[in-house]
Scaffold this motif. Structure first.
Motif, PDB file in Angstrom:
ATOM      1  N   ASP A 252      74.921  24.690  45.517  1.00 36.44           N
ATOM      2  CA  ASP A 252      74.645  23.262  45.566  1.00 36.44           C
ATOM      3  C   ASP A 252      74.091  22.692  44.268  1.00 36.44           C
ATOM      4  OD1 ASP A 252      75.535  22.913  48.139  1.00 36.44           O
ATOM      5  OD2 ASP A 252      73.586  23.304  49.049  1.00 36.44           O
ATOM      6  N   THR A 253      73.756  23.541  43.325  1.00 38.52           N
ATOM      7  CA  THR A 253      73.174  23.029  42.079  1.00 38.52           C
ATOM      8  C   THR A 253      73.957  23.511  40.865  1.00 38.52           C
ATOM      9  OG1 THR A 253      71.577  24.875  42.047  1.00 38.52           O
ATOM     10  CG2 THR A 253      70.873  22.820  43.084  1.00 38.52           C
ATOM     11  N   VAL A 254      73.646  24.706  40.408  1.00 34.50           N
ATOM     12  CA  VAL A 254      74.212  25.209  39.150  1.00 34.50           C
ATOM     13  C   VAL A 254      75.735  25.275  39.215  1.00 34.50           C
ATOM     14  CG1 VAL A 254      74.248  27.129  37.532  1.00 34.50           C
ATOM     15  CG2 VAL A 254      72.118  26.539  38.690  1.00 34.50           C
ATOM     16  N   TRP A 255      76.272  25.826  40.299  1.00 40.10           N
ATOM     17  CA  TRP A 255      77.725  26.005  40.369  1.00 40.10           C
ATOM     18  C   TRP A 255      78.436  24.678  40.608  1.00 40.10           C
ATOM     19  CZ3 TRP A 255      77.765  31.059  43.835  1.00 40.10           C
ATOM     20  CH2 TRP A 255      77.163  32.092  43.098  1.00 40.10           C
ATOM     21  N   THR A 256      77.807  23.799  41.340  1.00 43.35           N
ATOM     22  CA  THR A 256      78.364  22.457  41.502  1.00 43.35           C
ATOM     23  C   THR A 256      78.431  21.760  40.147  1.00 43.35           C
ATOM     24  OG1 THR A 256      77.656  22.178  43.796  1.00 43.35           O
ATOM     25  CG2 THR A 256      77.967  20.176  42.511  1.00 43.35           C
ATOM     26  N   TYR A 276      88.691  28.819  42.867  1.00 41.38           N
ATOM     27  CA  TYR A 276      88.092  29.754  41.907  1.00 41.38           C
ATOM     28  C   TYR A 276      87.472  30.938  42.639  1.00 41.38           C
ATOM     29  CZ  TYR A 276      85.217  31.555  38.072  1.00 41.38           C
ATOM     30  OH  TYR A 276      84.637  32.375  37.122  1.00 41.38           O
ATOM     31  N   TYR A 277      86.822  30.686  43.753  1.00 44.86           N
ATOM     32  CA  TYR A 277      86.237  31.765  44.562  1.00 44.86           C
ATOM     33  C   TYR A 277      87.339  32.724  45.029  1.00 44.86           C
ATOM     34  CZ  TYR A 277      84.196  33.965  48.740  1.00 44.86           C
ATOM     35  OH  TYR A 277      83.782  34.876  49.694  1.00 44.86           O
ATOM     36  N   LYS A 278      88.455  32.172  45.492  1.00 44.72           N
ATOM     37  CA  LYS A 278      89.565  33.033  45.930  1.00 44.72           C
ATOM     38  C   LYS A 278      90.109  33.856  44.758  1.00 44.72           C
ATOM     39  CE  LYS A 278      91.577  30.794  49.997  1.00 44.72           C
ATOM     40  NZ  LYS A 278      92.802  30.171  50.536  1.00 44.72           N
ATOM     41  N   TYR A 279      90.165  33.249  43.592  1.00 43.44           N
ATOM     42  CA  TYR A 279      90.609  33.989  42.404  1.00 43.44           C
ATOM     43  C   TYR A 279      89.697  35.179  42.147  1.00 43.44           C
ATOM     44  CZ  TYR A 279      90.757  35.082  37.395  1.00 43.44           C
ATOM     45  OH  TYR A 279      90.800  35.743  36.188  1.00 43.44           O
ATOM     46  N   ASP A 322      78.088  36.678  38.867  1.00 45.29           N
ATOM     47  CA  ASP A 322      78.185  36.776  37.408  1.00 45.29           C
ATOM     48  C   ASP A 322      79.306  35.903  36.853  1.00 45.29           C
ATOM     49  OD1 ASP A 322      76.109  38.544  37.536  1.00 45.29           O
ATOM     50  OD2 ASP A 322      77.321  40.336  37.172  1.00 45.29           O
ATOM     51  N   CYS A 323      80.421  35.843  37.607  1.00 48.90           N
ATOM     52  CA  CYS A 323      81.581  35.092  37.125  1.00 48.90           C
ATOM     53  C   CYS A 323      81.390  33.586  37.259  1.00 48.90           C
ATOM     54  CB  CYS A 323      82.845  35.540  37.849  1.00 48.90           C
ATOM     55  SG  CYS A 323      83.393  37.209  37.379  1.00 48.90           S
ATOM     56  N   PHE A 324      80.461  33.173  38.099  1.00 49.18           N
ATOM     57  CA  PHE A 324      80.046  31.770  38.105  1.00 49.18           C
ATOM     58  C   PHE A 324      78.971  31.537  37.041  1.00 49.18           C
ATOM     59  CE2 PHE A 324      82.028  31.113  42.288  1.00 49.18           C
ATOM     60  CZ  PHE A 324      82.451  29.791  42.173  1.00 49.18           C
TER      61      PHE A 324
END
Length: 726
Positions: A252-256, A276-279, A322-324
């Motif tokens: 809800d914050t950093v990844w958004t 991106y999550y599915k990737y 990590d990938c986010f």
């Protein structure tokens, strides 16, 4: 990291928990929030609702405390405006009201519920207040039947989606808790709790507040997935809600914030996040479970990776985290522009196709999992691998100089591996990619399919060559980036890098002249299964195929001979090579005819079929020019008869379009009543009615090669046939 306090729904108002003073005077769901959705009547929402109520029921009836996910919000004058947690808070409000009324708790003990309200609509706010004052008798199977009969419940309130959802949830609570007792005390003692953080503690801006509330009204696939994921992460360690709370906070914050500039036209980032999550989940499957079928459904995918794969669940979560996180604070578009180019060779950058966007992350967020057709992905495997390169670069702190070189290697391998980029090879492809990007090592697995083997060998040779020829590195990279080579330079060779400028100038000339010049020098064709290919005057596909062929020795030798002739090529110079060849040769093999006669040269694909290809290599003059790339069943002509027809320019002869399987191997004249064939060493004329041989004309040869131009002889034959019919 901001400090969070453990609270219950009651302690928010009554001062129990980690602190003694009450935190709030009111909780108000703001207009910006979507409607209450946990009571919606859909398959997925019903599943989530039943699972949530089952968790609450088990905690209360077995007196086993449960910690829910983090709740975030803005506190102004002791009023909480929930930012994340609206759905849970509303369900807890309804549950507390139900248990209080069901167990006959004194109104003063649950009067704090009046401090909970909705600002989304007047009707929702009034419903909450009226519900608190209402005391049902719990006699009906569905508690809402009594509520709907109350005078304070107008019929049109059922059209309010929040109220309709609350009624559904109340029936579900009643069905689950109607036989329980003694639960209020457990609520008071903190059996159900959650961590709370204020926006001020978290250091959030108003802009980010808007972003975090940008998902709109529908309960999206993202919401289903988020609830599922957070629940599964929580179960990784039942005694520690911090892991799932941290996940919820980041989503809800950093990844958004990372995804915000990539939001769609609907002004939300849900779909982009899911893709991106599915990737990333696909990468986990390719790397760790290559033999297992990967589900497309995001909920099933999440369940497997974070529940069924218990021994790997935390590692899987760490990988996605990590990938986010590695993208946090990165100017993503600028990063791709820094290392990639689309138009032409640029020093320090890897060249990709003009048809592909530079921002691979945006491409992934928009297209991963989509298909243009049954056999074509919108975000293909090559792009998946390139994006993985950048994630490795960010996660491993690789210096820019190292990454520039290593990315070029992987990019060359991708371009050379059209037929190797497949799902069943991804485990090895990703391993090879990681070795190159992280360690600078080019691994060639034994007996395991991987990137194109020839290109792998070439890239290893380049690495060795560069150690002794660093001053020629930029020339090599410039050569690699020629659009007909696409990273593979074997047709020229490392020992001939000095001809890079000559090669560029050569293919700035008329390609028909390039083709004819090469044929004037030698046989540069390649064999493709049962057919042979040369270059085309107007299509780059044949040239790419020849230059990248596994065995392009003849093309290499012929091309280098030509490149050595001139530093800079022009059409006039190429024409002089062709003219000199035609004027000096006295042996008329197939190359001579293709150089001299335009009708014999390919329309598009440069493909030829020799009838005797199985026994001999291009010794016969029974040659068909294919007008398709791969099928002999398509249009094709006998090259000599087609040329005779074009040069004779008359109306009394015709030629069919299918020489291999039809009448394309005969020049037919209905008017004259004859047809003409062209064999290895003669022309034959037959009666069209009964196939009687009428005339034969030999073609002079030495060692089975023409010593007189058979086209000139063929034109004489046509003239004789006409004379016979006068």
């Amino acid at each position: 990291m901001a400090t969070s306090n453990l609270h219950t729904f009651i302690s928010l108002f009554k001062g129990k928990g980690d602190i003694e003073e009450p935190l709030l005077k009111a909780v108000e769901i703001p207009i910006i929030q979507r409607d209450y959705a946990q009571g919606r009547i859909t398959k997925e929402v019903t599943r989530i609702r039943n699972r949530f109520l089952a968790s609450l029921y088990d905690a209360l009836t077995e007196n086993i405390p449960i910690k829910l996910d983090f709740v975030y919000g803005d506190i102004k004058e002791l009023k909480l405006i929930p930012l994340d947690g609206q759905q849970r808070l509303t369900t807890l409000f309804l549950l507390h009201w139900y248990i209080a009324r069901h167990e006959g708790i004194e109104e003063k003990d649950f009067s704090f519920l009046k401090a909970f309200s909705y600002s989304t609509r007047y009707s929702a706010r009034e419903f909450c207040q009226s519900l608190i004052d209402y005391a049902p008798d719990f006699s009906n199977e569905n508690i809402t039947e009594d509520i709907e009969d109350q005078c304070w419940m107008p019929l049109d309130w059922k059209n309010d989606p929040t109220i309709a959802s609350m009624l559904t949830m109340l029936d579900a609570i009643h069905s689950k808790f109607k036989k329980t007792s003694g639960l209020w005390e457990r609520l008071m003692n903190g059996c159900i709790s959650f961590y709370f953080l204020s926006i001020e503690d978290m250091g959030l801006t108003d802009d980010l507040y808007i972003k975090m509330n940008s998902r709109g009204k529908p309960l999206t696939e993202f919401e289903h997935f988020k609830a599922e994921w957070e629940g599964l992460v929580k179960k990784m360690d039942e005694d520690d809600a911090v892991l799932s709370g941290e996940l919820s906070r980041k989503i809800d914050t950093v990844w958004t914030d990372i995804l915000w500039s990539y939001r769609g036209a609907n002004n939300i980032i849900d779909d982009e996040f899911v893709r991106y999550y599915k990737y990333l989940c696909s990468l986990i499957y390719y790397k760790n479970y290559p033999e297992e079928e990967r589900p497309d459904d995001i909920l099933e995918l999440t369940k497997i990776l974070f529940s069924e794969k218990k021994e790997d669940a935390k590692a899987n979560l760490q990988f996605i985290n990590d990938c986010f996180d590695c993208l946090n604070g990165v100017e993503i578009r600028n990063m791709f522009a820094k290392f990639l180019t689309q138009d032409k060779h640029v020093e320090g950058k890897s060249l990709i196709s003009k048809s592909e966007s530079l921002d691979i992350f945006e491409d992934c967020c928009n297209n991963f999992g989509e298909r243009q057709s049954a056999h074509r992905r919108s975000f293909p495997i090559g792009r998946m691998i390139l994006l993985y390169c950048f994630l490795l670069y960010l996660r491993n702190g690789i210096t820019d100089n190292l990454f520039i070189r290593r990315l070029r290697i992987v990019n060359n391998l991708i371009k050379a591996s059209e037929f190797e980029l497949r799902d069943d090879r991804m485990n090895v492809l990703l391993t090879q990619t990681e070795e190159i990007i992280v360690n600078g090592e080019i691994i060639i697995p034994e007996n395991r399919p991987s990137f194109n083997a020839s290109q792998l060998g070439e890239e290893k040779n380049k690495e060795e060559w560069l150690k002794a020829n660093q001053d020629k590195a930029e020339t090599l990279f410039y050569l690699e980036d020629h659009y007909l080579l696409n990273g593979g330079i074997s047709v020229i060779g490392l020992e001939n890098v000095e001809y890079t400028d000559a090669f560029y100038s050569l293919f700035e000339c008329d390609w028909s002249l390039v083709n004819r010049s090469l044929l004037s020098i030698g046989d540069y064709s390649i064999k493709v299964n049962w057919r042979y290919q040369i270059g085309s005057a107007r299509n780059d596909t044949p040239w790419r195929a020849i230059f990248r062929a596994k065995d392009n020795t003849r093309a290499h030798d012929t091309l280098i001979t030509l490149l050595k002739m001139k530093d800079t090529f022009t059409n006039d110079y190429l024409t002089s090579i062709i003219d000199n060849y035609l004027n000096t040769t006295n042996i008329f093999d197939w190359r001579y005819y293709l150089v001299k006669y335009e009708s014999m040269r390919p329309e598009k694909y440069g493909m030829y079929y020799w009838y005797d290809y199985k026994d001999k290599e291009k010794e016969s003059y029974c040659i068909l020019m294919m007008l398709t790339e791969k099928s002999i069943g398509g249009r094709n002509y006998n090259i000599f008869l087609k040329t005779l027809l074009d040069l004779d320019n008359s109306i009394d002869f015709s030629l069919g379009e299918y020489a291999y399987s039809g009448d394309g191997d005969k020049l037919i004249s209905e008017i004259l009543g004859v047809y003409i064939t062209c064999g290895d060493n003669k022309y034959s004329v037959f009666d069209l009615t009964d196939n009687t041989l009428l005339l034969e004309e030999s073609i002079p040869q030495e060692d089975k090669l023409d010593i007189k131009d058979r086209i000139e002889i063929g034109l004489e034959v046509i003239h004789k046939v006409r004379e016979l019919n006068k």
